[in-house]
Structure formats: structure tokens, C-alpha cells
Design an enzyme around this catalytic site. Sequence first.
Site, PDB file in Angstrom:
ATOM      1  N   ARG A   1       0.849  -1.187   0.000  1.00  0.00           N
ATOM      2  CA  ARG A   1       0.000   0.000   0.000  1.00  0.00           C
ATOM      3  C   ARG A   1       0.889   1.242   0.000  1.00  0.00           C
ATOM      4  O   ARG A   1       1.983   1.229   0.553  1.00  0.00           O
ATOM      5  CB  ARG A   1      -0.912   0.015   1.226  1.00  0.00           C
ATOM      6  CG  ARG A   1      -1.798  -1.217   1.360  1.00  0.00           C
ATOM      7  CD  ARG A   1      -2.545  -1.202   2.683  1.00  0.00           C
ATOM      8  NE  ARG A   1      -3.403  -2.386   2.840  1.00  0.00           N
ATOM      9  CZ  ARG A   1      -3.006  -3.523   3.399  1.00  0.00           C
ATOM     10  NH1 ARG A   1      -1.754  -3.644   3.852  1.00  0.00           N
ATOM     11  NH2 ARG A   1      -3.834  -4.557   3.506  1.00  0.00           N
TER      12      ARG A   1
ATOM     13  N   LYS B   1      -1.339  -2.981   8.201  1.00  0.00           N
ATOM     14  CA  LYS B   1      -2.439  -2.609   9.080  1.00  0.00           C
ATOM     15  C   LYS B   1      -2.294  -3.305  10.426  1.00  0.00           C
ATOM     16  O   LYS B   1      -1.875  -4.452  10.505  1.00  0.00           O
ATOM     17  CB  LYS B   1      -3.773  -2.984   8.433  1.00  0.00           C
ATOM     18  CG  LYS B   1      -4.104  -2.157   7.198  1.00  0.00           C
ATOM     19  CD  LYS B   1      -5.474  -2.497   6.666  1.00  0.00           C
ATOM     20  CE  LYS B   1      -5.849  -1.615   5.485  1.00  0.00           C
ATOM     21  NZ  LYS B   1      -7.190  -1.919   4.956  1.00  0.00           N
TER      22      LYS B   1
ATOM     23  N   HIS C   1      -3.117   2.438  -5.723  1.00  0.00           N
ATOM     24  CA  HIS C   1      -3.750   1.121  -5.594  1.00  0.00           C
ATOM     25  C   HIS C   1      -3.789   0.384  -6.931  1.00  0.00           C
ATOM     26  O   HIS C   1      -3.891  -0.839  -6.955  1.00  0.00           O
ATOM     27  CB  HIS C   1      -5.156   1.275  -5.021  1.00  0.00           C
ATOM     28  CG  HIS C   1      -5.403   0.399  -3.835  1.00  0.00           C
ATOM     29  ND1 HIS C   1      -4.664   0.479  -2.671  1.00  0.00           N
ATOM     30  CD2 HIS C   1      -6.288  -0.608  -3.632  1.00  0.00           C
ATOM     31  CE1 HIS C   1      -5.098  -0.430  -1.814  1.00  0.00           C
ATOM     32  NE2 HIS C   1      -6.085  -1.103  -2.372  1.00  0.00           N
TER      33      HIS C   1
ATOM     34  N   ARG D   1      -0.906  -1.801  -6.965  1.00  0.00           N
ATOM     35  CA  ARG D   1      -1.130  -2.945  -6.070  1.00  0.00           C
ATOM     36  C   ARG D   1      -2.017  -3.982  -6.749  1.00  0.00           C
ATOM     37  O   ARG D   1      -1.741  -5.189  -6.691  1.00  0.00           O
ATOM     38  CB  ARG D   1      -1.772  -2.440  -4.774  1.00  0.00           C
ATOM     39  CG  ARG D   1      -2.058  -3.494  -3.716  1.00  0.00           C
ATOM     40  CD  ARG D   1      -2.441  -2.795  -2.420  1.00  0.00           C
ATOM     41  NE  ARG D   1      -3.084  -3.657  -1.448  1.00  0.00           N
ATOM     42  CZ  ARG D   1      -2.456  -4.414  -0.562  1.00  0.00           C
ATOM     43  NH1 ARG D   1      -1.131  -4.456  -0.563  1.00  0.00           N
ATOM     44  NH2 ARG D   1      -3.111  -5.142   0.310  1.00  0.00           N
TER      45      ARG D   1
ATOM     46  N   HIS E   1      -3.048  -9.447   3.328  1.00  0.00           N
ATOM     47  CA  HIS E   1      -4.476  -9.620   3.587  1.00  0.00           C
ATOM     48  C   HIS E   1      -4.675 -10.578   4.756  1.00  0.00           C
ATOM     49  O   HIS E   1      -4.023 -11.630   4.824  1.00  0.00           O
ATOM     50  CB  HIS E   1      -5.188 -10.192   2.359  1.00  0.00           C
ATOM     51  CG  HIS E   1      -5.402  -9.176   1.282  1.00  0.00           C
ATOM     52  ND1 HIS E   1      -5.699  -9.521  -0.025  1.00  0.00           N
ATOM     53  CD2 HIS E   1      -5.366  -7.822   1.299  1.00  0.00           C
ATOM     54  CE1 HIS E   1      -5.826  -8.425  -0.751  1.00  0.00           C
ATOM     55  NE2 HIS E   1      -5.639  -7.381   0.033  1.00  0.00           N
TER      56      HIS E   1
ATOM     57  N   TYR F   1      -9.052 -11.209  -7.036  1.00  0.00           N
ATOM     58  CA  TYR F   1      -8.121 -11.081  -8.150  1.00  0.00           C
ATOM     59  C   TYR F   1      -8.168 -12.300  -9.073  1.00  0.00           C
ATOM     60  O   TYR F   1      -7.771 -12.217 -10.234  1.00  0.00           O
ATOM     61  CB  TYR F   1      -6.691 -10.897  -7.619  1.00  0.00           C
ATOM     62  CG  TYR F   1      -6.510  -9.594  -6.896  1.00  0.00           C
ATOM     63  CD1 TYR F   1      -6.408  -8.391  -7.592  1.00  0.00           C
ATOM     64  CD2 TYR F   1      -6.466  -9.547  -5.518  1.00  0.00           C
ATOM     65  CE1 TYR F   1      -6.257  -7.192  -6.935  1.00  0.00           C
ATOM     66  CE2 TYR F   1      -6.310  -8.349  -4.852  1.00  0.00           C
ATOM     67  CZ  TYR F   1      -6.207  -7.180  -5.561  1.00  0.00           C
ATOM     68  OH  TYR F   1      -6.065  -5.999  -4.901  1.00  0.00           O
TER      69      TYR F   1
END
Length: 316
Positions: free
Chosen positions: A166, A189, A261, A264, A287, A296
Site C-alpha cells: 500500500r 495494518k 492502488h 497494487r 491480507h 483477483y
Amino acid sequence: MRIDRAVDAYLRHVAIERGLSENTVAAYRRDLSGYAQWLREQGIDDTAAVTSVTLASFVADRAAGQSPIAASSLARLQSSVRGLHRFLAREGIEPADPSMNLRPPKQARRLPKALTIEQVESLLDASGPAPSTDADVAGAAGGAPGDLLATRDRALLELLYATGARVSEIVQLDVDDVAHGDVLRVRGKGSKERIVPVGSYARAAVDAYLTRARPELSLRGRATPKLFLGARGAPLSRQSAWLIIQSAAERAHLTAHVSPHTLRHSFATHLLQGGADVRVVQELLGHASVATTQIYTYVSVDALRDVYATSHPRAR
């Protein structure tokens, strides 16, 4: 508890105890400030007065009011509100959680936009010069201001595409994070760290930046361990990184919308099209759930359909 105090307590909880990023906490703050304002407009100033009917009215108002919001935004808003009331009930501040039966709206599955490999190459070439040899990198310290920033921009875009990180993760990198050869240490995150491989192109671009550009840029501002610096020596912001990508996209004459993004998405799509396992891509992207990554795979299936439709004699 007064709604403003409840919101403040919850935001401290997610920031300190759960360790969520500043950007995530800021998003919760925006959502819950709007929720608190709506409650006050209904004459409610205490969380004890909130019921499931109150929450249903709030959601209905946001979904079909004078300024309706998209399903994705509504789902995020509901998540923020549920988190607040779940926290109040769990901490014993309120006896019950009125959001228990609140269900997020159904969202249409939107496939992420990905560039082709050729488009990515054009974007990278438009961002700045590619380092040619080790001798060039070692002997080209300094340079004109435009050359310094172009070298930085090339390293930034190469690293975004090479790692799928990110943009917030990339601009938070320290110099020490890229000092591990062909791998990168990324803090994602929830302050979770992951190790991501870095290809030779991105490694060469980062080395060129560290040798040619960063020493000069660092002299223009206060000392900082951050990897990417702005023209005045301060750490590069997310907004500046976004503008760098937009500028490169314009020079590359890309008509598709290109954002951090986008790189990404392109990283994940190209890996899956190349045969990578979805769980490996999940780990590389950071993730928490493989379900997030599986969107994806739909892109890859579309690519297979295109090949089939144009290649098989009985496809049409």
C-alpha cells in the site's frame, strides 16, 4: 454515556489497544462524528437511548436520504457504528448492543482495475531514468534537482509495483527497512510486519536513489530515517506519492485511471496470471483473509476467457 465521550473512548481503544493505523482511526472518526451528529439531530445525546430501531432509521436515512451514499461507504459506516456499540457493551458501559442485528448492505462485486504489463513498463519509464550499471550508480551522486526527484520517483514506483505494498506502507518505510538485500520489511495494518521479496529492477532503482538522490535531499531538511523524502527533505506524504504517479501516468499517455492502488492491483493480477498460488499472493499483500485476495482470481479468469474466445475455433 454521552455520545461524544463514547466516541472518544472507542477511538482511543482502537488506536492504543488494537494498534490500528492513523488512517483507519481517522476514517472511524469521520464516520462516528457523522453518526453522533445525526443522533443529536434526533434529540439523542446518550448511547443508552440508542435502540435497534434507531440504528435502522440511521441506516435507512443514509441509504436513501437527501444525500445517499454508495453501498461500500454504507458498509464501512455500519462497521464503524457496530464497532462502537460492541465496544460499549463489552466494556460494560451499556447493558446491551443495539447493533447486533445490523447487517451490511449487499455490494456488487467490482473487479479491481489492473494495468497490462506493457502499461506498467510505460508508467515506470515515464517516472524517471532506470539505473544502468553499478558503476553508473556509484559514480553519479548528486545531480540537478530534476534528476534527483526523477531518480526518487522511479524508485518509488518500482517499489510499489515490485512489492504490491500500500502507498501508506511505502511512505512509512525507513532506510533500514530496505537494508536486507532482496527483501523488504513492511509494516501493514494493525502494525503487523511482513517480509516481501524485491526484484532486481526495484532493488537497482532503490540503490540508485539511495546513492544519487537521498543524500542530497536529506541535507535540505531535518534528519529523518524515512526512506522517501520530498524536495525540501521532509518525509514524502501519501498525497505527494499519489501526485507523482498521476504525473507519470500523464507522461506515459495512459488513458486509464492510475492510482497507487492500481499498482497494487496490477501486482496481484500479474502474479496470479503468472501462476502464483492465491495464498502466496495473500501473504505478499498482507491480507488477513484469503477471501479478500480471491477477487483477483476473477481477473485472471476473465483473461482466460479472452484468450479462449480469440483462440478456439469453436468459441463463437
